[in-house]
Enzyme design. Structure first.
Site: not given
Ligand code: IPM
Ligand code: MG
Length: 373
Positions: A141, A211, A244, A268, A272
Site C-alpha cells: 500500500y 511469507k 496461506d 487486509d 476479512d
Molecule cells: C479495508 C479495505 C481497504 C483496504 C480498501 C477499501 C482500500 O479493504 O480497509 O480493509 O484495502 O485497506
Molecule cells: Mg479489506
C-alpha cells in the site's frame, strides 16, 4: 464547549445509514462531543475530481479524531469514466481516500478485533476472540507502482538482480510492477504495539503472519524484528505462520489465536477472513491509529445496492464507535456500549437480515441505545 471535536465522515452508500446508527448510540451515551461533517467520497470524485478534498484534510487537522462510514472505490479506468464531463481527460487518477488518510495522517496501526459475541447465530465458533494488528502505511500500500516500467527502474533492478533479465523480452510497456516496501521502523512499531496490547490484556501469544520462505527480504526483516521485540516480553509466546497456512488454521482452529500481526496486504486479507468467523462484515470494526490522530471505520464497504433500504447491519459501525471511545480514554462508556451490543445479540430479539431477522438498522441501533439510557 464540548470535550471532543470529532470529524464526521459518512462517505457513500450505506456509510451514511450506519453513521446515523452510530449517532443514536453516541447520543444515548451522552458523549461530550461536537460532530463536524466533512466532505469525502464518490460524489466529490465525480464532481471535483477529488474524493478527499483539501478542505476535508484541513478540517481533520482541527479535530481529535474522525469517524468514517464507507467509501465506494473502483479501479482506475472505471473511476475515470465516471468523472464529470469537464474533468474528463485531465489525467485525474482515483486514489482510495481511506488509503490516503492512512498515509497523510501516518495512521500506522490498523486494529481489527474479531470477537464472537455469544448468541450470534452467525458465529463459526463461540470462543473466538482475536485481534489483528495490520501494518497500515507500508507494504503493497506504499503506492510505489509502475506501468509501463521506466527504463531507469528496470536498469537498477537488473543490475541488482540478474534474475530480472527474463522479463526483458516482454518489453517495458508490457511490464506492470507493484512493490512491497517495508522498513525496520514500521515492523518494530506494529510488533511493539501488538506485544504491548498482549501484555496489557493478558493474552498469551502473538502470531506473526507473512511469507518469508518466498518474500525473503521483506518477510525476513519482519521476522527478525519480531524475534527481537518478543525477547522484551518473556511471558508472551511468538508464533509464526505463513499467510496461506494461516488461512487454513484460522478456519480450523480460530479459538487458538490471540493477537495476530501482519503487514498491510496480508492483514487486509486475513481480517476479512477472520471477520467472517464471527458473523461477517456486519460485525467487523476497525481503527486506524497514528501517534496523535486516529480514524475509525467499519471494515465493510458502501454496499450501493443496499443503500436506502436501512437493512445493513449497524453493529460493525457501533463497535467502531466503541473503539473510538476507548481511544479517547472514555473507557467506561466504551465498556457500557460493548455490553449493550453483547446483550442485544444474546437476547436475539432484534437483528438485521444477515442475522436471520428483519429489523432495520435503525431499530437495531435503537435497541442498543435503549440499553444505554
Ligand atoms: C479495508 C479495505 C481497504 C483496504 C480498501 C477499501 C482500500 O479493504 O480497509 O480493509 O484495502 O485497506
Ligand atoms: Mg479489506
Amino acid at each position: 464547549m464540548s470535550r471532543y471535536r470529532i470529524a464526521w465522515l459518512p462517505g457513500d452508500g450505506v456509510g451514511q445509514e450506519v453513521m446515523e446508527c452510530a449517532r443514536l448510540v453516541l447520543d444515548a451515551l451522552e458523549v461530550e462531543a461536537d460532530y463536524i461533517p466533512g466532505d469525502i467520497g464518490w460524489e466529490f470524485w465525480k464532481q471535483e475530481g477529488d474524493a478527499l478534498p483539501q478542505r476535508t484534510i484541513d478540517l481533520l487537522h482541527t479535530t481529535d479524531c474522525a469517524l468514517f462510514g464507507a467509501i465506494t472505490s473502483k479501479p482506475k479506468e472505471e473511476a475515470a469514466r465516471e468523472l464529470a464531463p469537464e474533468l474528463q481527460d485531465k489525467g485525474l487518477v482515483y486514489f482510495s481516500p481511506i488509503v490516503r488518510l492512512r498515509q497523510l495522517f501516518r495512521l500506522h496501526t490498523n486494529l481489527r478485533p474479531c470477537k464472537a459475541y455469544p448468541g450470534n447465530p452467525l458465529n463459526y465458533k463461540d470462543n473466538i476472540d482475536l485481534v489483528i494488528f495490520r501494518e497500515n502505511t507500508e507494504g503493497m500500500y506504499g503506492g510505489v507502482e509502475f506501468h509501463p516500467l521506466p527504463q531507469e527502474v528496470y536498469d537498477v533492478l537488473v543490475k541488482h538482480n540478474p534474475k530480472m533479465k527474463k522479463f526483458e523480452s516482454a518489453g517495458l510497456d508490457n511490464i506492470a510492477m507493484s512493490t512491497r516496501i517495508m522498513t525496520r521502523q514500521g515492523c518494530e512499531n506494529i510488533l511493539t504495539r501488538a506485544f504491548e496490547f498482549a501484555r496489557k490484556t493478558g493474552r498469551k501469544s502473538v502470531t506473526l503472519v507473512d511469507k518469508p520462505n518466498v518474500l525473503r527480504e521483506t518477510g525476513g526483516l519482519i521476522r527478525r524484528v519480531a524475534k527481537e521485540v518478543a525477547r522484551k516480553y518473556p511471558g508472551i509466546e511468538l508464533w509464526e505462520s505463513n499467510i496461506d497456512a494461516m488461512c487454513m488454521w484460522l478456519v480450523k482452529n480460530p479459538e487458538k489465536y490471540d493477537v495476530i500481526v501482519a503487514e498491510n496486504m496480508f492483514g487486509d486479507i486475513l481480517s476479512d477472513l477472520a471477520a467472517q468467523l464471527v458473523g461477517g462484515l456486519g460485525f467487523a470494526c476497525s481503527a486506524n491509529i497514528g501517534d496523535d490522530y486516529a480514524v475509525f471505520e467499519p471494515t465493510h464497504g458502501s454496499a450501493p445496492k443496499y443503500f436506502g433500504q436501512h437493512k445493513v447491519n449497524p453493529i460493525a459501525m457501533i463497535l467502531t464507535a466503541k473503539m473510538m471511545l476507548d481511544w479517547l480514554g472514555e473507557t467506561e462508556k466504551a465498556d457500557r456500549l460493548e455490553r449493550a451490543v453483547a446483550d442485544v445479540i444474546r437476547e436475539g430479539q432484534v437483528g438485521t437480515y444477515d442475522m436471520g431477522m428483519n429489523n432495520t438498522n435503525l431499530e437495531v441501533a435503537g435497541a442498543i441505545a435503549g440499553k444505554l439510557r
